[in-house]
Design a protein around this motif. Sequence first.
Motif, PDB file in Angstrom:
ATOM      1  N   LEU A  20     124.420  45.501 -21.497  1.00 21.54           N
ATOM      2  CA  LEU A  20     125.825  44.918 -20.851  1.00 21.54           C
ATOM      3  C   LEU A  20     126.380  44.151 -21.774  1.00 21.54           C
ATOM      4  O   LEU A  20     127.486  43.960 -22.225  1.00 21.54           O
ATOM      5  N   SER A  21     125.268  43.040 -22.112  1.00 22.99           N
ATOM      6  CA  SER A  21     125.914  42.014 -23.171  1.00 22.99           C
ATOM      7  C   SER A  21     126.534  42.603 -24.260  1.00 22.99           C
ATOM      8  O   SER A  21     127.406  42.014 -25.063  1.00 22.99           O
ATOM      9  N   LEU A  24     130.103  43.896 -23.657  1.00 19.57           N
ATOM     10  CA  LEU A  24     130.778  42.846 -23.662  1.00 19.57           C
ATOM     11  C   LEU A  24     131.250  42.071 -24.892  1.00 19.57           C
ATOM     12  O   LEU A  24     132.230  41.567 -24.986  1.00 19.57           O
ATOM     13  N   LEU A  27     133.888  44.152 -26.498  1.00 22.82           N
ATOM     14  CA  LEU A  27     135.063  43.680 -26.141  1.00 22.82           C
ATOM     15  C   LEU A  27     135.706  42.469 -26.316  1.00 22.82           C
ATOM     16  O   LEU A  27     136.758  42.227 -26.253  1.00 22.82           O
ATOM     17  N   ALA A  28     134.649  41.628 -26.779  1.00 23.58           N
ATOM     18  CA  ALA A  28     135.469  40.279 -27.399  1.00 23.58           C
ATOM     19  C   ALA A  28     135.849  40.450 -28.941  1.00 23.58           C
ATOM     20  O   ALA A  28     136.588  39.504 -29.210  1.00 23.58           O
ATOM     21  N   PHE A  37     135.935  36.534 -22.896  1.00 18.85           N
ATOM     22  CA  PHE A  37     134.890  37.261 -23.017  1.00 18.85           C
ATOM     23  C   PHE A  37     133.821  36.478 -23.862  1.00 18.85           C
ATOM     24  O   PHE A  37     132.682  36.644 -23.989  1.00 18.85           O
ATOM     25  N   TRP A  41     129.986  37.132 -22.394  1.00 25.26           N
ATOM     26  CA  TRP A  41     129.405  38.134 -22.924  1.00 25.26           C
ATOM     27  C   TRP A  41     127.866  38.308 -23.095  1.00 25.26           C
ATOM     28  O   TRP A  41     127.063  39.134 -22.976  1.00 25.26           O
ATOM     29  N   GLN A 166     126.841  29.823 -21.178  1.00 24.18           N
ATOM     30  CA  GLN A 166     126.395  31.045 -20.778  1.00 24.18           C
ATOM     31  C   GLN A 166     124.927  31.067 -19.989  1.00 24.18           C
ATOM     32  O   GLN A 166     124.716  31.735 -19.217  1.00 24.18           O
TER      33      GLN A 166
END
Length: 407
Positions: A20-21, A24, A27-28, A37, A41, A166
């Motif tokens: 998942l990271s 993400l 997408l960044a 993001f 992420w 994070q």
Amino acid sequence: LRGFEQPCSASGSLTLGGILSGVLGVLALPPFQIDGFALVWLTPWFIGLRRGSTAPWLQSTPVVLTPVIWSLGDALIREPVPSLALLLALATSVAIATTLANPCAGRLGALRVVLGGWLLVAGLAAAREIGTPLSLALFAIPAAWATAAIRAFGVVGVDLLIVTLQALTAIGLTETFRCRAMPRGLTLVTTVHLAVLLTPGIAMTKHTQSCVETRSIAAIQTATHPVTRDFMLGDHVLEQWQARQAHLRKQARALDADWWVWPEAAIPGYLNARAAVRAPDGSAQITHGYSYRAPGELQSVAIVSRGDDPTVHIRKRDPLPGAEHYLAATPASPLVAEIDGIRVGVLICSDALNRRAVDQALTEGAQVLISPLNSAYIANQRLARVHQDMAHLQAARTGLPMLLVGN
């Protein structure tokens, strides 16, 4: 998130969190570059890391490998040696970070989760020392807050800020979803997130070059690439090249620009060691070509000229490891030339991503950085845009304006 807390899902939670990271992280990066993001992420990975795993180093590799493989694209096939070396360096950084943070493969305390993030930052810093221009700050470029933070705290400082934020977010979320009282730390972290995301103009990069006179620059994009020189003797190849260059020169002259900048490999064939490519009347010119030194060994050369002034040759400092094995390194060669009283640092292609090369130009008194490059030819458009963001990161770090001129 509740699934991460099931007793039987320790290994699966870290694997899922890593994947998942990784998504993400994609997408960044270009072409998506979704705002915010960069600050979230890694959170799923940290949640899985805290839960523990029998092989955290293996199940954490998707965190960095997924966005890097996405960015490399077909460069993995066209340039397999440097691509695989990059992936190996990143996988090693993650493996060392997760193993040192969780040597017993059990559930991690809050401090060890943060430690895992800091070790990842240390691994990326070590990779940069061997020529890998990667950073967590790259996922935030070109956001205004990231540019200002890099200028103020440096790349490592911003990496530590991003990873700590994070990690604390992951700790707060795991504690909240385990039916405990929402910790005050999570409230603080949420406030910081919102402050960073909702006020992107809090500290725009300081203007450091206001005393420099303005110059108009014609950035010429030729669609010429290094392979052209190998076919220059073919039928009509040189004639077509000359016709295209003449058309581009005509366009640049119509702009009445002060400086003309050509991209990497703009000059066909090979340069004579003392080649003097003269600039057009009334304008300065930066162009690029390759000089032959020995069988299998070339030199990447930028040529700076203006009217009757002496021609200056600036050579590439550090060829890209693996991909440019045929180029000679010239670490002692100067990287700055003076044009119209302005000291211009000329950084050929990947030199603009190389901290040592950029710092050398800064030491030599550069007031502006110009980089002839060829990234759009050598790989896909995603990697070319990541290259641009990497150069933007160096510009933010030094506070100098940087112009990229590419094929």
